[in-house]
Design a protein around this motif. Sequence first.
Motif, PDB file in Angstrom:
ATOM      1  N   SER A  89       0.859  -1.197   0.000  1.00  0.00           N
ATOM      2  CA  SER A  89       0.000   0.000   0.000  1.00  0.00           C
ATOM      3  C   SER A  89       0.891   1.240   0.000  1.00  0.00           C
ATOM      4  CB  SER A  89      -0.881   0.086   1.249  1.00  0.00           C
ATOM      5  OG  SER A  89      -1.086  -1.163   1.810  1.00  0.00           O
ATOM      6  N   SER A  90       0.442   2.251  -0.720  1.00  0.00           N
ATOM      7  CA  SER A  90       1.212   3.495  -0.698  1.00  0.00           C
ATOM      8  C   SER A  90       0.714   4.357   0.453  1.00  0.00           C
ATOM      9  CB  SER A  90       1.089   4.222  -2.035  1.00  0.00           C
ATOM     10  OG  SER A  90      -0.259   4.343  -2.423  1.00  0.00           O
ATOM     11  N   GLU A  91       1.622   5.180   0.987  1.00  0.00           N
ATOM     12  CA  GLU A  91       1.286   6.001   2.147  1.00  0.00           C
ATOM     13  C   GLU A  91       1.966   7.353   1.997  1.00  0.00           C
ATOM     14  OE1 GLU A  91       2.709   3.124   4.967  1.00  0.00           O
ATOM     15  OE2 GLU A  91       4.791   3.593   4.557  1.00  0.00           O
ATOM     16  N   ALA A 136      -1.031   9.771   5.950  1.00  0.00           N
ATOM     17  CA  ALA A 136      -2.173   9.099   5.311  1.00  0.00           C
ATOM     18  C   ALA A 136      -1.774   7.690   4.925  1.00  0.00           C
ATOM     19  CB  ALA A 136      -2.636   9.870   4.078  1.00  0.00           C
ATOM     20  N   GLU A 137      -2.501   6.727   5.456  1.00  0.00           N
ATOM     21  CA  GLU A 137      -2.245   5.330   5.112  1.00  0.00           C
ATOM     22  C   GLU A 137      -3.557   4.567   5.209  1.00  0.00           C
ATOM     23  OE1 GLU A 137       0.119   3.250   8.037  1.00  0.00           O
ATOM     24  OE2 GLU A 137      -0.617   4.531   9.632  1.00  0.00           O
ATOM     25  N   ARG A 138      -3.663   3.511   4.450  1.00  0.00           N
ATOM     26  CA  ARG A 138      -4.821   2.631   4.519  1.00  0.00           C
ATOM     27  C   ARG A 138      -4.400   1.350   3.829  1.00  0.00           C
ATOM     28  NH1 ARG A 138     -10.466   3.084   5.239  1.00  0.00           N
ATOM     29  NH2 ARG A 138      -9.908   5.007   6.323  1.00  0.00           N
ATOM     30  N   THR A 175      -4.431  11.864  -2.877  1.00  0.00           N
ATOM     31  CA  THR A 175      -5.309  10.892  -3.518  1.00  0.00           C
ATOM     32  C   THR A 175      -5.419   9.664  -2.631  1.00  0.00           C
ATOM     33  OG1 THR A 175      -4.574  11.621  -5.675  1.00  0.00           O
ATOM     34  CG2 THR A 175      -5.609   9.457  -5.572  1.00  0.00           C
ATOM     35  N   SER A 176      -6.610   9.122  -2.512  1.00  0.00           N
ATOM     36  CA  SER A 176      -6.740   7.852  -1.813  1.00  0.00           C
ATOM     37  C   SER A 176      -7.819   7.007  -2.475  1.00  0.00           C
ATOM     38  CB  SER A 176      -7.096   8.065  -0.341  1.00  0.00           C
ATOM     39  OG  SER A 176      -7.179   6.797   0.302  1.00  0.00           O
TER      40      SER A 176
END
Lengths: 176, 434
Positions: free
Chosen positions: B226-228, B243-245, B265-266
Amino acid sequence: MSKFKLLQVMLVTGTLVIAGCSSAPTDDAGTAEDTTTETTEERTTGLMPLDEAEVAEAEAPEVAPTPSEDIVYFEFDSFALSSEARSVLDEHVAYLRHNADAVVVLEGHTDERGSAEYNLALGENRAKSVQDYMNLRGVENSQMYVTSFGEMNPAVAESNEEAWAQNRRVEIKYQN
Amino acid sequence: MNKLRLYCGIALILLASGLAAQSSDRTITIIRGYDDPFRISIVPFTWDGPGSAPSEFSEIVEANLERTGQFDPLPRDQMRSWPTRRESMVFREWRLLNQDYVVIGRAQPRDDNRVEITYELYDPYSERRLLGRSVTGDRDQWRQLAHRASDAIYEEITGVRGVFSTKIAYVAIEQTGSGRSHTLYVADADGFNEEPWFESERPLMSPAWSPDARQIAFVTFAPDGSSEVRILDLDSGNVRIVAERQGAINSAPAFSPDGRRLAFTSSRDGAANIYVMDLSNGRLQQVTRHWAIDTEPDWLDNNTLVYTSGRSGRPQIYRLRIGSDNAERLTFDGRYNARPRVAESGNRIVMVHNDGDGYNIATMDLNNRVLQVLTGNPQDEAPSLAPNGSMVVYASTQGGTSRLAWVSIDGMVENVMPSRFGNVREPAWSPFTY
């Protein structure tokens, strides 16, 4: 192996073959709606009602052989699945359905052209179309993780059509 | 066998490009320039003290001015004398050499490892001194002092604030034994003085400066892919995740002009959409809601974003007031327009543009919506504007290797940024640093 189980295995194999055939799309332009319709039919023709655990016990390698390819490829700026991609994925569908504890990471990639952030999202869309396809064919979403590296991890670090074609891909990576 | 041959080929290409990068190390290559640049002589500065100067002060200034394409410095061996004070200036000499401007100066050591540099700018026709300054700094700030002097000289002559003291952040990719290492660097705007700030075996993307130039937001990848979004604080060196998810994209950060919010962006709710985070409390606001890709936000002002959206079927650039649903499409020329970056004035953007033949850097004046293509290489991306709006730094890829280059905002001047790394990408030009 009891006759009943053998019959069941044959049934499953047959169904999978049919599923594989019926899922062969016309071309890249196959839309999400097409896919949904096809799959709904399959579900009502008896693939789902079978007891998966029992089938797994049958230990028949023809049922879910180890998939031969673990990469599917895409056209430029597209996340539509080609018929080649679908037949590769069908092997993974069979394997994952019969190995309920198997988990895959679906890793999306793009070629280097265009913008890196847009490509990051495009790579994710590619991984998600693989996920959606396999989920509609009965693979649990809990068995699949979607990631994307966009253009940042090319398979072939060159700038030509051949390299780009190899880089527009989703890698299906089995965990553990 | 074929595969083996392919890999050997790749290795050869990598080796060759590595060698090419090394041999051109630190050489500025001007690809195009203006027809009638200012003729300027930057006379070698003297060092009035024991030992020797850290380096040639005048050479740094000369390279800075030359790189803009607006100046044509006279080679020192064509000068008839090398004055360092007004008393020894013979203005007629410089008029005979058709020089519009002459810079003279001297450097001397001070106490505690400090240096003082005095520089003067003359107009040989009016025989007037246009600028005369003394600057003092630590010996290891030598290049910064030269950049400050360049800024002052550039502004005096062109009327535009110089950007030689600004910084450029970028990501260098180096091949290691087992894979690649990715390092976030911050360098002087001329490519020198690079300092590493963050390193990862996984990719790094999209550095973005805070408006006070004290923080850099950038994108890393977690072990699960995942990108953060992280923020690096340049004062403390601390890095924090903002920001992470898991299983989602979190990327493309951009600070608001007031520095209080971060757009990014998410795909946490499925599709890639744009969010704005209040940096004081971490509160999130979803700005776009579309099934197509929305990404690469940048700020036109504290309430308006520009971004890339794939909603028309191909990436194009849109403008949206935060809180509104009324996205306005800005680009209609070309089949691919992405990665808009806003000029500090807010009335111009630069972008990645494709019209069927290569990916180039283009600019659009938002007042008349005219799009102008600035570069002509096969694969250019990641444009970032200098804070004075005069130049764009971008990444240009050829043969699988990326390097940084500059192009002037009118497309007239283009040059390659010197780097000791073979593969450099994702440049971000800092705001003014003083």
